[in-house]
Scaffold this motif. Structure first.
Motif, short mmCIF file in Angstrom:
data_model
loop_
_atom_site.label_atom_id
_atom_site.label_comp_id
_atom_site.label_asym_id
_atom_site.label_seq_id
_atom_site.Cartn_x
_atom_site.Cartn_y
_atom_site.Cartn_z
N GLU A 76 -70.21 49.03 -22.30
CA GLU A 76 -70.00 48.33 -23.57
C GLU A 76 -70.90 47.09 -23.64
OE1 GLU A 76 -65.86 47.42 -23.98
OE2 GLU A 76 -65.27 49.50 -23.70
N LEU A 77 -71.02 46.37 -22.53
CA LEU A 77 -71.89 45.20 -22.47
C LEU A 77 -73.34 45.59 -22.73
CD1 LEU A 77 -72.77 42.28 -21.75
CD2 LEU A 77 -72.69 42.99 -19.35
N PHE A 78 -73.81 46.63 -22.02
CA PHE A 78 -75.20 47.05 -22.18
C PHE A 78 -75.47 47.54 -23.60
CE2 PHE A 78 -74.89 47.63 -17.45
CZ PHE A 78 -75.71 46.55 -17.15
N ASN A 79 -74.52 48.26 -24.18
CA ASN A 79 -74.68 48.71 -25.57
C ASN A 79 -74.79 47.51 -26.51
OD1 ASN A 79 -74.58 51.39 -24.82
ND2 ASN A 79 -72.39 51.60 -25.28
N ASP A 80 -73.97 46.49 -26.31
CA ASP A 80 -74.02 45.30 -27.15
C ASP A 80 -75.34 44.56 -26.96
OD1 ASP A 80 -72.44 43.35 -28.91
OD2 ASP A 80 -73.12 42.06 -27.26
N LEU A 81 -75.82 44.46 -25.73
CA LEU A 81 -77.09 43.80 -25.47
C LEU A 81 -78.23 44.52 -26.15
CD1 LEU A 81 -76.69 42.94 -21.69
CD2 LEU A 81 -76.78 41.31 -23.58
N GLU A 82 -78.25 45.84 -26.07
CA GLU A 82 -79.30 46.64 -26.72
C GLU A 82 -79.23 46.48 -28.24
OE1 GLU A 82 -79.07 50.64 -25.29
OE2 GLU A 82 -79.60 50.05 -23.26
N LYS A 83 -78.02 46.53 -28.79
CA LYS A 83 -77.83 46.41 -30.23
C LYS A 83 -78.32 45.06 -30.74
CE LYS A 83 -73.85 45.49 -32.11
NZ LYS A 83 -72.43 45.53 -32.36
#
Length: 87
Positions: A76-83
């Motif tokens: 979830e963290l990595f997805n948010d960072l990418e977004k």
């Protein structure tokens, strides 16, 4: 198993330096962790961060305070960072 993100240049330089000592990166990490456990402290002195590092730490604290982002899983963290990276 321990996974660590390290700049490739630093990793290559450390690998070469450690090899000259007869150690692999894994050997060095094991030695480091064994010293932490045995001594109950870091095996080197930690110093006060310089002004640039302190400013980055303050910025990170402010981001955490204002966004209050919390994640249930690393993905979830990595997805948010990418977004939010703007790429």
């Amino acid at each position: 198993m321990v996974h660590v993100r390290v700049d490739e240049k630093i990793k290559a330089q450390a690998t070469e330096t450690l090899a000259a000592m007869g150690l692999s990166v894994s050997d060095a990490v094991r030695v480091f962790l064994m010293r932490v456990v045995a001594d109950k402290q870091m095996p080197f002195a930690l110093k006060v961060p310089n002004a640039e590092t302190r400013a980055a730490m303050d910025e990170a604290d402010e981001i955490a305070r204002t966004r209050r982002a919390r994640f249930g899983a690393a993905s979830e963290l990595f997805n948010d960072l990418e977004k939010n990276s703007g790429q």
